[in-house]
Design a protein around this motif. Structure first.
Motif, PDB file in Angstrom:
ATOM      1  N   GLU A   1       1.070   7.058   6.330  1.00 26.84           N
ATOM      2  CA  GLU A   1       1.019   8.541   6.705  1.00 26.84           C
ATOM      3  C   GLU A   1      -0.638   8.901   6.930  1.00 26.84           C
ATOM      4  N   ASP A   2      -1.375   8.455   6.133  1.00 28.23           N
ATOM      5  CA  ASP A   2      -2.773   8.848   6.241  1.00 28.23           C
ATOM      6  C   ASP A   2      -3.358   8.109   7.462  1.00 28.23           C
ATOM      7  N   LEU A   3      -2.902   6.700   7.421  1.00 27.77           N
ATOM      8  CA  LEU A   3      -3.297   6.149   8.557  1.00 27.77           C
ATOM      9  C   LEU A   3      -2.875   6.669   9.992  1.00 27.77           C
ATOM     10  N   HIS A   4      -1.571   6.871   9.794  1.00 26.36           N
ATOM     11  CA  HIS A   4      -1.018   7.489  11.360  1.00 26.36           C
ATOM     12  C   HIS A   4      -1.675   8.745  11.551  1.00 26.36           C
ATOM     13  N   TRP A   5      -1.717   9.829  10.653  1.00 29.21           N
ATOM     14  CA  TRP A   5      -2.452  10.837  10.939  1.00 29.21           C
ATOM     15  C   TRP A   5      -3.695  10.791  11.453  1.00 29.21           C
ATOM     16  N   ASN A   6      -4.666   9.980  10.964  1.00 34.11           N
ATOM     17  CA  ASN A   6      -5.956   9.729  11.274  1.00 34.11           C
ATOM     18  C   ASN A   6      -6.275   8.921  12.709  1.00 34.11           C
TER      19      ASN A   6
ATOM     20  N   ILE B   1      -0.459   0.282  15.261  1.00 33.80           N
ATOM     21  CA  ILE B   1      -0.193   0.122  13.747  1.00 33.80           C
ATOM     22  C   ILE B   1       0.754  -0.952  13.488  1.00 33.80           C
ATOM     23  N   PRO B   2       1.912  -0.960  14.495  1.00 35.19           N
ATOM     24  CA  PRO B   2       2.733  -2.378  14.010  1.00 35.19           C
ATOM     25  C   PRO B   2       2.167  -3.484  14.399  1.00 35.19           C
ATOM     26  N   GLU B   3       1.526  -3.487  15.797  1.00 36.37           N
ATOM     27  CA  GLU B   3       0.873  -4.674  16.371  1.00 36.37           C
ATOM     28  C   GLU B   3      -0.211  -5.326  15.735  1.00 36.37           C
TER      29      GLU B   3
ATOM     30  N   LEU C   1       0.980  -1.173  -0.013  1.00 38.02           N
ATOM     31  CA  LEU C   1      -0.046  -0.132  -0.064  1.00 38.02           C
ATOM     32  C   LEU C   1       1.049   1.270  -0.199  1.00 38.02           C
ATOM     33  N   GLY C   2       1.906   0.948   0.656  1.00 38.76           N
ATOM     34  CA  GLY C   2       2.837   2.219   0.415  1.00 38.76           C
ATOM     35  C   GLY C   2       2.739   3.422   1.443  1.00 38.76           C
ATOM     36  N   PRO C   3       3.795   4.233   1.623  1.00 39.50           N
ATOM     37  CA  PRO C   3       3.882   5.630   2.611  1.00 39.50           C
ATOM     38  C   PRO C   3       2.891   6.113   2.744  1.00 39.50           C
ATOM     39  N   ALA C   4       2.069   6.431   1.509  1.00 40.11           N
ATOM     40  CA  ALA C   4       0.893   7.230   1.602  1.00 40.11           C
ATOM     41  C   ALA C   4      -0.061   6.788   2.338  1.00 40.11           C
ATOM     42  N   PHE C   5      -0.178   5.404   2.378  1.00 40.11           N
ATOM     43  CA  PHE C   5      -1.554   4.923   3.167  1.00 40.11           C
ATOM     44  C   PHE C   5      -0.762   4.821   4.614  1.00 40.11           C
TER      45      PHE C   5
END
Length: 326
Positions: A258-263, A276-278, A252-256
């Motif tokens: 970053e989007d997930l982490h921000w939200n 997220i890593p778990e 899915l890549g960095p964009a996914f």
């Protein structure tokens, strides 16, 4: 029908599809009256001797006829020809092996539509006796996990039992019709799953389906069914089973991420860095290796870690991420 009958002496069979030819011949014997409703077929070993084939080919034929409603095959009582009123429509159009991936996926999609209905209805309507029968079918699957063909037969029998518990004879007949080509798809997929050591996980998902039905949890049982379908197609399983080489799926890549982490950080704060890593580790991958095939299960893993108060907001966010990256 006498044991000495010469009915089981067909013309030489096409070696490309022995089980399917045996099924067609047995149905022809029924149509011309040499086999009658209520007759018990000879044992699989005896049929194999009469047809000059392996027991595996006869087992495949019985599986086809059982899935179509032509016979009722049960351990301990043999294989009995059913009355016409209990049979599905003629199987002649459905004897071909499915080789095309698009057609295979079409059968799986159709199965999903029908079984969402039967699972939900069974969860609402199944009697105590039917629930006990579902558990018996489930345990039969457990006992044959090492044998792909036996597992397929037990799998189909289980899902037909769910359809019977749903109480809609029309949907039951539709499922019986597609279970013949579906069995061919599952036969190809099961070998791939067995070689990959994934039968235990597949069985565990069936446990979730049946226990959900028994609890009356229609939503949980249908979600487990969807997960089961995903298990049979993820990671190129279907393509490899049909003899095609699946191209590696891109991450899915960095964009996914970053989007997930921000939200997710906006939703739960710094705990996002832990979850997220778990959630990815539960799938056996790093966050950076997540693909579209992982997305639904990954988001579900995250949902299980969130407090009840955050579930509604997370659901809306998960749907947005599915649309963007799924």
């Amino acid at each position: 029908m006498s044991e000495g009958s010469g009915a089981f002496s067909p013309e030489p069979l096409d070696k490309r599809s022995l089980g399917e030819h045996i099924a067609a011949h047995l149905q022809a014997l029924l149509l011309d009256g040499q086999l009658r409703p209520g007759d018990t077929l000879p044992s699989q070993r005896e049929l194999a001797t009469r047809y000059g084939t392996s027991v595996a080919a006869v087992r495949e034929a019985i599986s086809i006829l059982s899935a179509s409603g032509v016979v009722d095959a049960r351990p301990g009582r043999g294989t009995v020809v059913l009355p016409v009123t209990q049979q599905a429509p003629s199987i002649n159009l459905w004897l071909g092996v499915v080789h095309d991936e698009a057609e295979a996926r079409a059968f799986l999609d159709t199965r999903q539509v029908l079984e969402h209905y039967t699972i939900a209805q069974a969860a609402r309507r199944a009697t105590p006796e039917q629930r006990a029968e579902l558990l018996a079918h489930l345990h039969a699957m457990r006992d044959v996990q090492g044998d792909p063909e036996q597992f397929i037969q037990a799998d189909l029998a289980l899902h037909l039992a769910v359809a019977q518990a749903a109480g809609n004879p029309v949907v039951l007949r539709l499922l019986r019709a597609i279970h013949m080509p579906l069995a061919n798809v599952l036969r190809a997929v099961s070998t791939e799953l067995l070689q990959g050591g994934r039968f235990p996980a597949l069985y565990a998902t069936h446990e979730d389906i049946i226990h959900g039905i028994i609890r009356g949890d229609a939503g949980g049982a249908t979600r487990a069914f969807d997960h089961m379908l995903h298990q049979t197609t993820e990671g190129g399983v279907l393509e490899r089973a049909l003899g095609r080489h699946a191209q590696p799926e891109p991450p899915l890549g960095p964009a996914f991420l970053e989007d997930l982490h921000w939200n997710l950080t906006r939703l739960i704060g710094p705990m996002a860095d832990v979850l997220i890593p778990e959630a990815a580790s539960e799938l056996g991958v790093d966050p950076g290796a997540l693909t579209r095939s992982h997305l639904g299960r990954y988001l579900a893993n995250l949902a299980r870690q969130l407090p009840e108060a955050k579930q509604a907001e997370w659901q809306a966010l998960a749907e947005l991420l599915e649309k963007r990256y799924g």
